[in-house]
Design a protein around this motif. Structure first.
Motif, PDB file in Angstrom:
ATOM      1  N   ILE A  38       0.838  -1.191   0.000  1.00 14.79           N
ATOM      2  CA  ILE A  38       0.000   0.000   0.000  1.00 14.79           C
ATOM      3  C   ILE A  38       0.876   1.246   0.000  1.00 14.79           C
ATOM      4  CG2 ILE A  38      -1.789   1.283   1.233  1.00 14.79           C
ATOM      5  CD1 ILE A  38      -2.565  -1.482   2.489  1.00 14.79           C
ATOM      6  N   PHE A  39       0.693   2.080  -1.015  1.00 12.08           N
ATOM      7  CA  PHE A  39       1.367   3.360  -1.133  1.00 12.08           C
ATOM      8  C   PHE A  39       0.332   4.457  -0.903  1.00 12.08           C
ATOM      9  CE2 PHE A  39       4.313   0.667  -3.254  1.00 12.08           C
ATOM     10  CZ  PHE A  39       5.525   1.326  -3.354  1.00 12.08           C
ATOM     11  N   ALA A  40       0.586   5.350   0.053  1.00 14.72           N
ATOM     12  CA  ALA A  40      -0.273   6.507   0.277  1.00 14.72           C
ATOM     13  C   ALA A  40       0.128   7.553  -0.764  1.00 14.72           C
ATOM     14  CB  ALA A  40      -0.092   7.048   1.684  1.00 14.72           C
ATOM     15  N   SER A  41      -0.807   7.890  -1.646  1.00 20.04           N
ATOM     16  CA  SER A  41      -0.536   8.769  -2.775  1.00 20.04           C
ATOM     17  C   SER A  41      -0.027  10.141  -2.340  1.00 20.04           C
ATOM     18  CB  SER A  41      -1.799   8.938  -3.615  1.00 20.04           C
ATOM     19  OG  SER A  41      -1.595   9.863  -4.647  1.00 20.04           O
ATOM     20  N   GLU A  42       1.108  10.524  -2.869  1.00 20.94           N
ATOM     21  CA  GLU A  42       1.653  11.855  -2.596  1.00 20.94           C
ATOM     22  C   GLU A  42       0.743  12.946  -3.157  1.00 20.94           C
ATOM     23  OE1 GLU A  42       5.465   9.275  -2.772  1.00 20.94           O
ATOM     24  OE2 GLU A  42       3.548   9.298  -3.806  1.00 20.94           O
ATOM     25  N   ASN A  43      -0.006  12.641  -4.212  1.00 19.20           N
ATOM     26  CA  ASN A  43      -0.956  13.612  -4.773  1.00 19.20           C
ATOM     27  C   ASN A  43      -2.086  13.913  -3.795  1.00 19.20           C
ATOM     28  OD1 ASN A  43       0.488  13.613  -7.146  1.00 19.20           O
ATOM     29  ND2 ASN A  43      -0.870  12.191  -8.187  1.00 19.20           N
ATOM     30  N   GLU A  44      -2.306  13.027  -2.845  1.00 22.22           N
ATOM     31  CA  GLU A  44      -3.362  13.166  -1.852  1.00 22.22           C
ATOM     32  C   GLU A  44      -2.787  13.470  -0.467  1.00 22.22           C
ATOM     33  OE1 GLU A  44      -6.336  12.919  -3.121  1.00 22.22           O
ATOM     34  OE2 GLU A  44      -5.881  11.922  -4.999  1.00 22.22           O
ATOM     35  N   THR A 117      -1.956   8.988 -11.840  1.00 25.93           N
ATOM     36  CA  THR A 117      -3.229   8.549 -11.284  1.00 25.93           C
ATOM     37  C   THR A 117      -3.053   7.447 -10.242  1.00 25.93           C
ATOM     38  OG1 THR A 117      -3.527   6.922 -13.042  1.00 25.93           O
ATOM     39  CG2 THR A 117      -4.491   9.101 -13.398  1.00 25.93           C
ATOM     40  N   ASN A 118      -3.992   7.384  -9.321  1.00 27.84           N
ATOM     41  CA  ASN A 118      -4.013   6.306  -8.341  1.00 27.84           C
ATOM     42  C   ASN A 118      -4.478   5.034  -9.032  1.00 27.84           C
ATOM     43  OD1 ASN A 118      -3.245   8.139  -6.410  1.00 27.84           O
ATOM     44  ND2 ASN A 118      -5.307   8.459  -5.636  1.00 27.84           N
ATOM     45  N   LYS A 119      -3.930   3.875  -8.610  1.00 25.58           N
ATOM     46  CA  LYS A 119      -4.255   2.634  -9.295  1.00 25.58           C
ATOM     47  C   LYS A 119      -3.763   1.427  -8.532  1.00 25.58           C
ATOM     48  CE  LYS A 119      -1.550   4.373 -12.334  1.00 25.58           C
ATOM     49  NZ  LYS A 119      -0.379   5.148 -12.506  1.00 25.58           N
ATOM     50  N   ILE A 120      -4.275   0.252  -8.935  1.00 19.36           N
ATOM     51  CA  ILE A 120      -3.786  -1.041  -8.484  1.00 19.36           C
ATOM     52  C   ILE A 120      -3.000  -1.635  -9.634  1.00 19.36           C
ATOM     53  CG2 ILE A 120      -4.426  -3.379  -7.770  1.00 19.36           C
ATOM     54  CD1 ILE A 120      -7.032  -2.166  -6.637  1.00 19.36           C
ATOM     55  N   VAL A 121      -1.786  -2.137  -9.338  1.00 14.21           N
ATOM     56  CA  VAL A 121      -0.932  -2.716 -10.380  1.00 14.21           C
ATOM     57  C   VAL A 121      -0.434  -4.093  -9.953  1.00 14.21           C
ATOM     58  CG1 VAL A 121      -0.162  -0.439 -11.186  1.00 14.21           C
ATOM     59  CG2 VAL A 121       1.206  -1.675  -9.513  1.00 14.21           C
ATOM     60  N   GLY A 122      -0.179  -4.928 -10.948  1.00 13.73           N
ATOM     61  CA  GLY A 122       0.494  -6.193 -10.702  1.00 13.73           C
ATOM     62  C   GLY A 122       1.994  -5.964 -10.645  1.00 13.73           C
ATOM     63  N   LEU A 123       2.703  -6.775  -9.881  1.00 13.31           N
ATOM     64  CA  LEU A 123       4.153  -6.629  -9.720  1.00 13.31           C
ATOM     65  C   LEU A 123       4.880  -7.886 -10.179  1.00 13.31           C
ATOM     66  CD1 LEU A 123       4.312  -5.112  -6.123  1.00 13.31           C
ATOM     67  CD2 LEU A 123       4.533  -3.882  -8.295  1.00 13.31           C
TER      68      LEU A 123
END
Length: 135
Positions: A38-44, A117-123
């Protein structure tokens, strides 16, 4: 393994609920029981990587009728397993911008910060292994 960059109002919560999140780079494959960073968005107003958790529920957001191109969206609930011990955010990943260098830092920079943009990604396993070092 997956990662999400989103608005997080309480970084120390034991449970996180993310509604109607965009999915990119394989993120739509997320399922109950998957691990997620979980990354807390810097834009937010967030600070980047904050936690590792387990997805406890997933529901897809229905597509809007009559709209040809839509990014798949899902809502997820995550149980926190661990808090990050060190900082990892946009400022730490910014210098990794040679997109074909194969480094896990570059993968994260590309997937999260090339498009803000905020999103869910596969790693990839390499990126997941790199992130595990922060816990």
């Amino acid at each position: 393994m997956f990662a999400i960059k989103a608005e997080v109002t309480n970084p120390e919560a034991s449970t996180f609920v993310f509604s109607g999140q965009k999915t990119m780079y394989g993120g739509k494959q997320i399922a109950e029981g998957d691990s997620i960073f979980i990354f807390a968005s810097e834009n937010e107003g967030g600070c980047g990587l904050i936690a590792l958790g387990t997805v406890t529920s997933v529901s897809t957001t229905p597509r809007k009728p009559g709209v040809a191109r839509q990014t798949p969206r899902v809502s997820i609930t995550v149980q926190r397993d661990a808090l990050a011990r060190r900082r990892l955010g946009r400022s730490e990943l910014k210098r990794y911008s040679t997109w074909n260098d194969g480094k896990p830092e570059t993968e994260l920079n590309f997937k999260f910060y090339r498009q803000a943009t905020n999103k869910i990604v596969g790693l990839t396993p390499e990126a997941a292994g790199f992130l595990r070092g922060y816990f």
